[in-house]
Design a protein around this motif. Structure first.
Motif, PDB file in Angstrom:
ATOM      1  N   GLN A   1       1.536  -5.060   1.177  1.00  0.00           N
ATOM      2  CA  GLN A   1       2.768  -5.569   0.592  1.00  0.00           C
ATOM      3  C   GLN A   1       2.687  -5.500  -0.932  1.00  0.00           C
ATOM      4  O   GLN A   1       1.849  -6.158  -1.528  1.00  0.00           O
ATOM      5  CB  GLN A   1       2.991  -7.024   1.022  1.00  0.00           C
TER       6      GLN A   1
ATOM      7  N   SER B   1       3.715  -6.333  -4.813  1.00  0.00           N
ATOM      8  CA  SER B   1       4.359  -7.435  -5.520  1.00  0.00           C
ATOM      9  C   SER B   1       5.684  -6.936  -6.103  1.00  0.00           C
ATOM     10  O   SER B   1       5.977  -5.741  -6.070  1.00  0.00           O
ATOM     11  CB  SER B   1       3.442  -7.940  -6.638  1.00  0.00           C
TER      12      SER B   1
ATOM     13  N   LEU C   1       0.706   1.950   1.567  1.00  0.00           N
ATOM     14  CA  LEU C   1       1.961   1.403   2.082  1.00  0.00           C
ATOM     15  C   LEU C   1       2.095   1.657   3.583  1.00  0.00           C
ATOM     16  O   LEU C   1       2.617   0.821   4.316  1.00  0.00           O
ATOM     17  CB  LEU C   1       3.150   1.980   1.325  1.00  0.00           C
TER      18      LEU C   1
ATOM     19  N   SER D   1      -2.444  -7.042  -0.677  1.00  0.00           N
ATOM     20  CA  SER D   1      -1.278  -6.880  -1.545  1.00  0.00           C
ATOM     21  C   SER D   1      -1.598  -5.864  -2.627  1.00  0.00           C
ATOM     22  O   SER D   1      -2.759  -5.666  -2.994  1.00  0.00           O
ATOM     23  CB  SER D   1      -0.884  -8.216  -2.172  1.00  0.00           C
TER      24      SER D   1
ATOM     25  N   SER E   1      -4.873 -10.818  -0.808  1.00  0.00           N
ATOM     26  CA  SER E   1      -3.859 -11.654  -1.445  1.00  0.00           C
ATOM     27  C   SER E   1      -4.401 -13.015  -1.874  1.00  0.00           C
ATOM     28  O   SER E   1      -3.815 -13.675  -2.715  1.00  0.00           O
ATOM     29  CB  SER E   1      -2.665 -11.841  -0.513  1.00  0.00           C
TER      30      SER E   1
END
Length: 84
Positions: free
Chosen positions: A64, A66, A59, A4, A25
């Motif tokens: 992912q 936040s 990306l 993340s 994450s």
């Protein structure tokens, strides 16, 4: 391993700074990270710096962001999200 993109707090009380990092994450908010893609100092005018190439690269790899990071990316480099 799910990655993340998020903000990491640094600094002391009443003088916070933030780094924009790519991390596992499951790791804690201020724990280990894989790559730093920018930083933000709210005490300085225009204190937000973000590396567009690194953000775009991560990306594309499926990281992912936040909610906060998504708003930062939309604000500072909207062309990265348009090419995604």
């Amino acid at each position: 391993m799910a990655l993340s993109m998020r903000m990491r707090q640094q600094g002391r009380k009443n003088k916070r700074m933030f780094r924009f990092v790519v991390a596992d994450s499951r790791s804690p908010r201020d724990g280990k990270y894989i790559d730093c893609v920018g930083h933000y100092d709210p005490h300085v005018e225009d204190g937000m710096v973000i590396d567009k190439e690194k953000v775009e690269e991560w990306l594309k790899k499926g990281v992912q962001p936040s909610e906060k990071m998504l708003s930062v990316i939309k604000k500072k480099c909207p062309e990265v999200l348009a090419s995604k």
